[in-house]
Design a protein around this motif. Structure first.
Motif, PDB file in Angstrom:
ATOM      1  N   LYS A  16       0.836  -1.206   0.000  1.00 18.66           N
ATOM      2  CA  LYS A  16       0.000   0.000   0.000  1.00 18.66           C
ATOM      3  C   LYS A  16       0.868   1.253   0.000  1.00 18.66           C
ATOM      4  CE  LYS A  16      -3.532  -2.795   0.634  1.00 18.66           C
ATOM      5  NZ  LYS A  16      -4.346  -3.245  -0.518  1.00 18.66           N
ATOM      6  N   LEU A  17       1.937   1.221   0.795  1.00 18.52           N
ATOM      7  CA  LEU A  17       2.834   2.376   0.862  1.00 18.52           C
ATOM      8  C   LEU A  17       3.556   2.589  -0.470  1.00 18.52           C
ATOM      9  CD1 LEU A  17       4.311   1.881   4.437  1.00 18.52           C
ATOM     10  CD2 LEU A  17       2.830   3.749   3.696  1.00 18.52           C
ATOM     11  N   ALA A  18       3.892   1.501  -1.150  1.00 19.75           N
ATOM     12  CA  ALA A  18       4.543   1.625  -2.461  1.00 19.75           C
ATOM     13  C   ALA A  18       3.606   2.287  -3.461  1.00 19.75           C
ATOM     14  CB  ALA A  18       4.975   0.247  -2.948  1.00 19.75           C
ATOM     15  N   TRP A  19       2.315   1.937  -3.403  1.00 17.54           N
ATOM     16  CA  TRP A  19       1.347   2.579  -4.298  1.00 17.54           C
ATOM     17  C   TRP A  19       1.268   4.069  -4.004  1.00 17.54           C
ATOM     18  CZ3 TRP A  19      -2.845   5.684  -4.013  1.00 17.54           C
ATOM     19  CH2 TRP A  19      -3.606   5.839  -5.187  1.00 17.54           C
ATOM     20  N   ILE A  20       1.229   4.440  -2.737  1.00 16.78           N
ATOM     21  CA  ILE A  20       1.150   5.851  -2.354  1.00 16.78           C
ATOM     22  C   ILE A  20       2.363   6.612  -2.865  1.00 16.78           C
ATOM     23  CG2 ILE A  20       1.258   7.405  -0.352  1.00 16.78           C
ATOM     24  CD1 ILE A  20      -0.486   5.261   1.121  1.00 16.78           C
ATOM     25  N   SER A  21       3.552   6.035  -2.711  1.00 16.31           N
ATOM     26  CA  SER A  21       4.771   6.698  -3.180  1.00 16.31           C
ATOM     27  C   SER A  21       4.733   6.916  -4.682  1.00 16.31           C
ATOM     28  CB  SER A  21       5.996   5.863  -2.800  1.00 16.31           C
ATOM     29  OG  SER A  21       6.140   5.779  -1.396  1.00 16.31           O
ATOM     30  N   SER A  22       4.352   5.882  -5.420  1.00 17.69           N
ATOM     31  CA  SER A  22       4.291   6.001  -6.873  1.00 17.69           C
ATOM     32  C   SER A  22       3.253   7.035  -7.304  1.00 17.69           C
ATOM     33  CB  SER A  22       3.945   4.627  -7.468  1.00 17.69           C
ATOM     34  OG  SER A  22       3.737   4.718  -8.855  1.00 17.69           O
ATOM     35  N   HIS A  23       2.116   7.024  -6.630  1.00 20.95           N
ATOM     36  CA  HIS A  23       1.020   7.923  -7.007  1.00 20.95           C
ATOM     37  C   HIS A  23       1.406   9.384  -6.818  1.00 20.95           C
ATOM     38  CE1 HIS A  23      -3.180   9.027  -7.632  1.00 20.95           C
ATOM     39  NE2 HIS A  23      -3.095   9.807  -6.577  1.00 20.95           N
ATOM     40  N   TYR A  24       1.942   9.731  -5.658  1.00 23.04           N
ATOM     41  CA  TYR A  24       2.232  11.141  -5.391  1.00 23.04           C
ATOM     42  C   TYR A  24       3.461  11.626  -6.135  1.00 23.04           C
ATOM     43  CZ  TYR A  24      -1.579  11.734  -2.143  1.00 23.04           C
ATOM     44  OH  TYR A  24      -2.841  11.849  -1.614  1.00 23.04           O
ATOM     45  N   ARG A  25       4.399  10.745  -6.435  1.00 19.45           N
ATOM     46  CA  ARG A  25       5.522  11.173  -7.269  1.00 19.45           C
ATOM     47  C   ARG A  25       5.050  11.440  -8.693  1.00 19.45           C
ATOM     48  NH1 ARG A  25       9.104   6.805  -4.233  1.00 19.45           N
ATOM     49  NH2 ARG A  25      10.009   8.175  -2.631  1.00 19.45           N
ATOM     50  N   ARG A  26       4.058  10.686  -9.121  1.00 25.21           N
ATOM     51  CA  ARG A  26       3.512  10.878 -10.471  1.00 25.21           C
ATOM     52  C   ARG A  26       2.779  12.206 -10.593  1.00 25.21           C
ATOM     53  NH1 ARG A  26      -1.375   7.117 -12.893  1.00 25.21           N
ATOM     54  NH2 ARG A  26      -1.674   8.219 -14.874  1.00 25.21           N
ATOM     55  N   TYR A  27       2.002  12.568  -9.582  1.00 27.85           N
ATOM     56  CA  TYR A  27       1.132  13.737  -9.707  1.00 27.85           C
ATOM     57  C   TYR A  27       1.677  14.996  -9.012  1.00 27.85           C
ATOM     58  CZ  TYR A  27      -2.435  10.812 -11.799  1.00 27.85           C
ATOM     59  OH  TYR A  27      -3.115   9.971 -12.655  1.00 27.85           O
ATOM     60  N   ALA A  28       2.619  14.831  -8.086  1.00 26.79           N
ATOM     61  CA  ALA A  28       3.108  16.003  -7.370  1.00 26.79           C
ATOM     62  C   ALA A  28       4.615  16.178  -7.446  1.00 26.79           C
ATOM     63  CB  ALA A  28       2.673  15.933  -5.898  1.00 26.79           C
ATOM     64  N   GLY A  29       5.316  15.246  -8.080  1.00 23.03           N
ATOM     65  CA  GLY A  29       6.752  15.384  -8.241  1.00 23.03           C
ATOM     66  C   GLY A  29       7.481  15.515  -6.917  1.00 23.03           C
ATOM     67  N   GLU A  30       8.460  16.412  -6.872  1.00 19.26           N
ATOM     68  CA  GLU A  30       9.243  16.606  -5.645  1.00 19.26           C
ATOM     69  C   GLU A  30       8.379  17.080  -4.490  1.00 19.26           C
ATOM     70  OE1 GLU A  30      12.502  19.177  -6.375  1.00 19.26           O
ATOM     71  OE2 GLU A  30      13.496  17.824  -7.806  1.00 19.26           O
ATOM     72  N   ARG A  31       7.339  17.848  -4.792  1.00 17.91           N
ATOM     73  CA  ARG A  31       6.456  18.345  -3.738  1.00 17.91           C
ATOM     74  C   ARG A  31       5.683  17.207  -3.067  1.00 17.91           C
ATOM     75  NH1 ARG A  31       4.535  23.582  -4.268  1.00 17.91           N
ATOM     76  NH2 ARG A  31       3.203  23.082  -2.483  1.00 17.91           N
TER      77      ARG A  31
END
Length: 349
Positions: free
Chosen positions: A273-288
């Motif tokens: 679940k945490l891996a999905w969260i990391s991938s998702h927010y890096r995709r849509y928010a980048g460094e932020r």
């Protein structure tokens, strides 16, 4: 302990994989799931697993503004009111300065009538500077925003209880005879005699120790602040002192907190679940997105079912009796919600 469920509305990039024409259908499905009576199927964890359903009062996505949809909170409140039967409906939390308080009191009272008496008024001073400025509100200093909160809560309370604002000459707001009919269907006891008057429960959100918690001590039926164990205990002690200072029974106020939940039956599931969260927010928010990812990883309710139950049991002992929970991929992974209902909710109720 009672539980509320956040319904994805786009603000936290939680509708990004849903086509625009399917987004209302998706939100409605989760609302019905929480509402139970309208879902047409049994809900794991019992028929009353969820006491309330919630959205956020924001206009732009976070942690970065984007062109992804963010559905407006009070439009959703009216739609939710007409589309559900049992579950309470709230916003965590409405920004006082986004709407004139006399107008907001009228809107909330109307939605309460539509819902049959289920609206919960989450209210706070506001903080998201980008959307404040983008919508032309400026961004007043904290003291001015808190004064608006204080005055606005007084106006709304008066209108709900009496049907009229009367004359109110504040530094931020001036109203004279604004009427509020229909009055709320809900009632709350006031005074030593406990007489019931029309009103909507106030959830005053924020942990400001000098002003916000003092406003809460005067007016709130619920508070919502720091949900970490140490932070919750500290804010509770500050609120208790304010209650003593203003002559309020501290026990009258339900103390709540919001939580990001990442849960699995074992650590491998949690890691997935945490891996999905990391991938998702890096995709849509980048460094932020890194700060958001860290927030999900380090929250109190991240772990196996046993660890989440243990954390909530500790928080309950500290006086936190209402948790409003958010699941990162609620639209695509309802397994976490069902697991929480089956194994966590019954252990805390």
């Amino acid at each position: 302990m009672r539980f509320g469920l956040f319904i994805p509305q786009g603000w936290r990039h939680d509708l990004t994989d849903v086509p625009p024409e399917k987004q209302w259908e998706t939100m409605l499905s989760l609302l019905h799931y929480a509402d139970n009576a309208a879902a047409g199927e049994p809900v794991p964890g019992g028929p009353w697993a969820w006491d309330s359903a919630w959205v956020f009062d924001h206009f732009h996505t976070v942690p970065v503004p984007s062109t992804q949809a963010t559905h407006e909170a009070w439009s959703l409140m009216a739609a939710f009111a007409a589309s559900s039967q049992r579950v309470k409906l709230g916003q965590m939390c409405t920004c006082m300065s986004y709407r004139n308080p006399a107008y907001l009191a009228k809107v909330a009272s109307t939605v309460d009538a539509i819902s049959g008496g289920r609206v919960q008024m989450g209210i706070g001073a506001g903080w998201y500077e980008h959307e404040w400025r983008a919508y032309g509100y400026g961004f007043p200093r904290a003291g001015e925003r808190l004064r608006a909160l204080d005055e606005g809560v007084q106006i709304m309370t008066r209108m709900w209880r009496t049907g009229s604002s009367g004359r109110f000459d504040g530094e931020t707001y001036q109203v004279d005879g604004a009427l509020c009919y229909p009055q709320p269907l809900q009632t709350l006891p006031v005074g030593d005699g406990g007489a019931e008057v029309p009103s909507i429960p106030l959830w005053i959100a924020g942990g400001g120790e000098k002003k916000t918690l003092r406003i809460a001590a005067r007016f709130a039926q619920h508070t919502n602040f720091d949900g970490s164990p140490e932070g919750f205990s500290h804010k509770s002690s500050v609120l208790e002192q304010h209650c003593r200072d203003v002559g309020r029974d501290f026990g009258e106020i339900t103390r709540s907190a919001d939580y990001n939940v990442v849960i699995g039956e074992n650590q491998a599931e949690v890691d997935d679940k945490l891996a999905w969260i990391s991938s998702h927010y890096r995709r849509y928010a980048g460094e932020r997105g890194e700060d958001t990812i860290n927030t999900w990883r380090t929250g109190p309710l991240v772990g196996t079912t046993e660890q989440v139950v243990e954390a909530l049991t500790d928080l309950k002992a500290r006086g936190m009796t209402y948790a409003i929970v958010n699941f990162a991929n609620a639209v695509g992974d309802r397994d976490q919600i069902e697991l929480f209902q089956r194994q966590v909710v019954p252990a805390l109720q």
